[in-house]
Design an enzyme around this catalytic site. Structure first.
Site, PDB file in Angstrom:
ATOM      1  N   GLY A  46     -26.675 -10.845 -24.657  1.00 35.53           N
ATOM      2  CA  GLY A  46     -25.962 -11.576 -26.041  1.00 35.53           C
ATOM      3  C   GLY A  46     -24.656 -12.370 -25.081  1.00 35.53           C
ATOM      4  N   GLN A  51     -16.547 -16.480 -26.086  1.00 34.54           N
ATOM      5  CA  GLN A  51     -16.495 -15.808 -25.033  1.00 34.54           C
ATOM      6  C   GLN A  51     -16.913 -17.143 -24.010  1.00 34.54           C
ATOM      7  OE1 GLN A  51     -20.272 -12.199 -25.502  1.00 34.54           O
ATOM      8  NE2 GLN A  51     -18.885 -11.503 -23.710  1.00 34.54           N
ATOM      9  N   CYS A  88     -18.827  -5.936 -21.148  1.00 34.18           N
ATOM     10  CA  CYS A  88     -19.004  -6.933 -21.941  1.00 34.18           C
ATOM     11  C   CYS A  88     -19.495  -7.637 -20.712  1.00 34.18           C
ATOM     12  CB  CYS A  88     -17.737  -6.882 -22.757  1.00 34.18           C
ATOM     13  SG  CYS A  88     -16.962  -8.185 -23.190  1.00 34.18           S
ATOM     14  N   LEU A  89     -20.032  -9.577 -20.895  1.00 37.37           N
ATOM     15  CA  LEU A  89     -19.207 -10.140 -19.820  1.00 37.37           C
ATOM     16  C   LEU A  89     -17.933 -10.686 -20.063  1.00 37.37           C
ATOM     17  CD1 LEU A  89     -22.692 -12.017 -20.323  1.00 37.37           C
ATOM     18  CD2 LEU A  89     -22.383 -10.135 -19.493  1.00 37.37           C
ATOM     19  N   HIS A 130     -21.799  -5.624 -31.173  1.00 40.44           N
ATOM     20  CA  HIS A 130     -21.079  -5.513 -30.338  1.00 40.44           C
ATOM     21  C   HIS A 130     -20.336  -7.578 -30.151  1.00 40.44           C
ATOM     22  CE1 HIS A 130     -19.935  -5.664 -25.950  1.00 40.44           C
ATOM     23  NE2 HIS A 130     -19.913  -7.461 -25.978  1.00 40.44           N
ATOM     24  N   GLU A 131     -22.134  -8.129 -30.588  1.00 45.47           N
ATOM     25  CA  GLU A 131     -22.000  -9.798 -30.465  1.00 45.47           C
ATOM     26  C   GLU A 131     -20.472 -10.166 -32.273  1.00 45.47           C
ATOM     27  OE1 GLU A 131     -22.270 -11.289 -27.522  1.00 45.47           O
ATOM     28  OE2 GLU A 131     -23.144  -9.880 -26.486  1.00 45.47           O
ATOM     29  N   HIS A 134     -17.265  -9.396 -31.757  1.00 44.18           N
ATOM     30  CA  HIS A 134     -16.503 -10.846 -30.956  1.00 44.18           C
ATOM     31  C   HIS A 134     -16.155 -12.402 -31.582  1.00 44.18           C
ATOM     32  CE1 HIS A 134     -16.913 -10.023 -26.736  1.00 44.18           C
ATOM     33  NE2 HIS A 134     -17.829  -9.829 -26.201  1.00 44.18           N
TER      34      HIS A 134
HETATM   35  O1  K1U Z   1     -21.458  -9.906 -25.650  1.00 47.11           O
HETATM   36  C1  K1U Z   1     -21.511  -9.947 -24.180  1.00 47.11           C
HETATM   37  O2  K1U Z   1     -20.276  -9.758 -23.374  1.00 47.11           O
HETATM   38  C2  K1U Z   1     -22.164  -9.319 -23.740  1.00 47.11           C
HETATM   39  C3  K1U Z   1     -22.917  -7.943 -23.230  1.00 47.11           C
HETATM   40  C4  K1U Z   1     -23.861  -7.528 -24.394  1.00 47.11           C
HETATM   41  C5  K1U Z   1     -23.838  -5.765 -24.783  1.00 47.11           C
HETATM   42  C6  K1U Z   1     -24.247  -5.194 -23.339  1.00 47.11           C
HETATM   43  C7  K1U Z   1     -24.711  -3.577 -23.699  1.00 47.11           C
HETATM   44  C8  K1U Z   1     -24.551  -3.126 -24.920  1.00 47.11           C
HETATM   45  C9  K1U Z   1     -24.246  -4.281 -26.655  1.00 47.11           C
HETATM   46  C10 K1U Z   1     -24.382  -5.079 -25.734  1.00 47.11           C
HETATM   47  C11 K1U Z   1     -23.761  -7.716 -21.997  1.00 47.11           C
HETATM   48  O3  K1U Z   1     -25.115  -8.060 -22.147  1.00 47.11           O
HETATM   49  S1  K1U Z   1     -23.232  -6.774 -21.209  1.00 47.11           S
HETATM   50  C12 K1U Z   1     -24.540  -6.956 -19.401  1.00 47.11           C
HETATM   51  C13 K1U Z   1     -25.290  -4.957 -20.140  1.00 47.11           C
HETATM   52  O4  K1U Z   1     -24.745  -4.430 -19.956  1.00 47.11           O
HETATM   53  C14 K1U Z   1     -26.621  -5.019 -20.171  1.00 47.11           C
HETATM   54  C15 K1U Z   1     -27.550  -5.671 -19.881  1.00 47.11           C
HETATM   55  C16 K1U Z   1     -28.654  -4.805 -20.309  1.00 47.11           C
HETATM   56  C17 K1U Z   1     -29.492  -4.027 -20.793  1.00 47.11           C
HETATM   57  C18 K1U Z   1     -27.667  -3.779 -21.143  1.00 47.11           C
HETATM   58  C19 K1U Z   1     -27.247  -4.039 -21.426  1.00 47.11           C
HETATM   59 ZN    ZN Z   2     -18.779  -8.247 -25.303  1.00 47.32          ZN
END
Ligand code: K1U
Ligand code: ZN
Length: 185
Positions: A46, A51, A88-89, A130-131, A134
């Site tokens: 996401g 971001q 979180c990215l 989560h999104e 944000h």
């Molecule tokens: O919004 C963001 O920072 C993106 C975030 C979203 C997210 C991750 C995990 C749970 C809820 C929401 C990410 O994509 S971080 C990358 C990551 O941790 C991940 C990637 C693939 C599967 C699970 C986590």
């Molecule tokens: Zn995030």
């Protein structure tokens, strides 16, 4: 399309309320396309507009092929609870367990400007929450206990060292894979 820089934890824009998108213009569609490209390159599931430095109410998600651009999303209903790990990215390499609703019902506008509704559960529901957080200036670390949040922030400060930059550049996933392989040799 372009890869966008990702804003990091200390950037004030991550804590601001976003402005609803008034009209789905070509500029909005371009932003959506760039956000998808950036999200895939960063290996995220996401990405929300703040971001990438845009205080607009807009997010993209792709969880196991369920791919959505959501403009002005609203959670209309929540059911049950789930506890799971989030990252979180904007806070790379920091993770924490967060309690979220197990299922959500969301209303939004799509890339063509049409309203739609979506029922989501499990990881897609977690990602949407989560999104959408944000878009209201909230981060997953806000849900951690004080002890866990302080530990996460200590780790963040330690890994940042003297680096005060508020954004990071995304290395395209393929280039990163080559880099990782070279490092192993
Ligand atoms: O919004 C963001 O920072 C993106 C975030 C979203 C997210 C991750 C995990 C749970 C809820 C929401 C990410 O994509 S971080 C990358 C990551 O941790 C991940 C990637 C693939 C599967 C699970 C986590
Ligand atoms: Zn995030």
């Amino acid at each position: 399309m372009s890869l966008l820089d990702i804003y990091l934890l200390d950037a004030p824009i991550l804590r601001q309320e976003t402005t609803p998108v008034a009209r789905v213009t070509d500029d909005v569609r371009r932003l959506i396309d760039d956000m998808f490209e950036t999200m895939y390159a960063a290996r995220g599931i996401g990405l929300a507009a703040p971001q990438v430095g845009r205080s607009e109410r807009l997010t993209v998600v792709d969880v196991e092929g369920a791919r959505y651009a959501l403009i002005n999303p609203e959670i209309l209903d929540r059911e049950g609870t789930q506890v799971g790990e989030e990252g979180c990215l904007s806070i790379p390499e920091i993770y924490g367990e967060v309690e979220r609703a197990q299922r959500v019902h969301v209303r939004a506008i799509d890339r063509e400007g049409n309203p739609f509704e979506l029922d989501a559960s499990d990881l897609l529901a977690r990602c949407l929450q989560h999104e959408i957080d944000h878009l209201h200036g909230r981060l997953f670390i806000d849900y951690l206990s004080m002890v866990k949040r302080q530990a996460a922030l200590r780790k963040w400060r330690k890994q940042r060292g003297d680096d005060r930059s508020l954004t990071r550049k995304i290395v395209p996933a393929e280039a990163a894979a080559h880099h990782e392989r070279d490092e192993e040799l």
